[in-house]
Scaffold this motif. Sequence first.
Motif, mmCIF file in Angstrom:
data_model
loop_
_atom_site.group_PDB
_atom_site.id
_atom_site.type_symbol
_atom_site.label_atom_id
_atom_site.label_comp_id
_atom_site.label_asym_id
_atom_site.label_seq_id
_atom_site.Cartn_x
_atom_site.Cartn_y
_atom_site.Cartn_z
ATOM 1 N N GLY A 65 76.705 16.971 -103.050
ATOM 2 C CA GLY A 65 75.648 16.214 -102.248
ATOM 3 C C GLY A 65 74.320 16.620 -102.502
ATOM 4 O O GLY A 65 74.321 17.919 -102.484
ATOM 5 N N LEU A 66 73.557 15.806 -102.500
ATOM 6 C CA LEU A 66 71.970 16.212 -102.796
ATOM 7 C C LEU A 66 71.235 16.089 -101.321
ATOM 8 O O LEU A 66 71.478 15.346 -100.609
ATOM 9 C CB LEU A 66 71.284 15.380 -103.868
ATOM 10 C CG LEU A 66 71.742 15.628 -105.389
ATOM 11 C CD1 LEU A 66 70.703 14.508 -106.132
ATOM 12 C CD2 LEU A 66 71.277 17.079 -105.791
ATOM 13 N N GLY A 67 70.392 16.953 -101.022
ATOM 14 C CA GLY A 67 69.372 16.908 -99.972
ATOM 15 C C GLY A 67 70.353 16.666 -98.535
ATOM 16 O O GLY A 67 70.142 15.834 -98.006
ATOM 17 N N GLN A 68 71.482 17.349 -98.309
ATOM 18 C CA GLN A 68 72.362 17.187 -97.284
ATOM 19 C C GLN A 68 71.899 18.071 -96.281
ATOM 20 O O GLN A 68 71.484 19.216 -96.284
ATOM 21 C CB GLN A 68 73.668 17.409 -97.620
ATOM 22 C CG GLN A 68 74.483 16.558 -98.883
ATOM 23 C CD GLN A 68 74.557 15.086 -98.336
ATOM 24 O OE1 GLN A 68 74.933 14.798 -97.257
ATOM 25 N NE2 GLN A 68 73.441 14.358 -98.696
ATOM 26 N N GLY A 69 72.172 17.715 -94.938
ATOM 27 C CA GLY A 69 71.808 18.341 -93.805
ATOM 28 C C GLY A 69 70.527 18.229 -93.159
ATOM 29 O O GLY A 69 69.508 18.046 -94.049
ATOM 30 N N LEU A 70 70.480 18.374 -92.083
ATOM 31 C CA LEU A 70 69.223 17.929 -91.434
ATOM 32 C C LEU A 70 67.901 19.063 -91.668
ATOM 33 O O LEU A 70 66.848 18.869 -91.688
ATOM 34 C CB LEU A 70 69.282 18.200 -89.881
ATOM 35 C CG LEU A 70 67.906 17.638 -89.089
ATOM 36 C CD1 LEU A 70 67.463 16.366 -89.258
ATOM 37 C CD2 LEU A 70 68.434 17.661 -87.448
ATOM 38 N N ARG A 71 68.457 20.244 -91.862
ATOM 39 C CA ARG A 71 67.601 21.438 -92.375
ATOM 40 C C ARG A 71 66.740 21.111 -93.448
ATOM 41 O O ARG A 71 65.740 21.462 -93.496
ATOM 42 C CB ARG A 71 68.362 22.688 -92.396
ATOM 43 C CG ARG A 71 67.404 23.854 -92.760
ATOM 44 C CD ARG A 71 68.183 25.227 -92.780
ATOM 45 N NE ARG A 71 69.013 25.548 -91.431
ATOM 46 C CZ ARG A 71 69.566 26.661 -91.308
ATOM 47 N NH1 ARG A 71 69.991 27.540 -92.473
ATOM 48 N NH2 ARG A 71 70.117 26.805 -90.002
#
Length: 343
Positions: free
Chosen positions: A149-155
């Motif tokens: 996954g790319l650019g995952q997570g709220l951080r």
Amino acid sequence: MTDARDPLATPHPPGSIGWVKHLTRYMTGRAVEAMSAPGGRGRQSARLALEDGTTVIATRRSSPERTAAEAALLSVLSDAGAPVPRVIGCLSGLLLQSDAGRNRLSHAFSTAGSDEDIRTLAVAAIEALDACRAAFDVVPEAGRPKLAGLGQGLRWAEAYVARPVFLSGDLGIAPPDIDADALAEALAHPPERLTRWNARTGRAAVQPDGSVIWHGWDLTGLRGGVEDLAFLVADEWWPLDGAATETILSDRMSEIRQRFVLRIAVLIAANRMADRLERLRTDGLDEDDAQARRLDLPATAPSVVIPHATRLSEIAAGDQLTLGFAAWFRAAADRLAELSAPG
């Protein structure tokens, strides 16, 4: 000393010209007569002219594993009919692929003869990205390379939104008046479809028949499947204004999807301002746009920066979550112009 029994044995260190020539001769059976760097020094690809008059692109990523992963993805996409370079070979961390040509999309936009020609090129670029996703979708799961996954997570999203805020301090301008938490949440998306990052106009080549081939698939993964379109319309060489961009997107996606694309485009363009400041400090001011366009570099010439900021300001103004960037883009561009002025 090399082992004469090993056809891959070479005294040349990995990444050297001799190493590239040796592996290319092994993979193609033809000698390399000349090399050039289409992206300038420090880039990871070179154009090789072979003894039979043909050219190929040689690519070496940061590790053999990354190079092999790109080769695997390109092979799958190419075999499925996607508009990408064809893999000629991949060995010991060197990828050889077909040459998509020298007519970058960024250059083709600048030399288009009419507004209709520009729109035709823009549609071709978008449709080529769509075709890559569609080709990947029809490949049986067992035959697909495993993508993260790319650019995952709220951080990740929070950091991406925060970068323009910190840049504001470096530029000495007011930060964008935004709800950073809400905007970060709006950028999130689960890993659902193929997405290539950095789909800038300098990473595509226009063919003689007007079709577009996308190259440089080193940073690709799963996300919403439209983030590449955001990179495209956020690029400084994208020639359509805000209204025309929204029209061309609305023809192929829902309003909600379009809003998602444009929100990401605003953040991509805002982050590009930081890249411009860094290049301005390192390389100085571009006298014109020719070198930045040719080498796919962050443009620093006011003749590029100000119109780009104006276009993104128009896009930002159309969404309550990004409205605060409308004034920010203009202020950032003006400040960069001041910093680039002589004396």
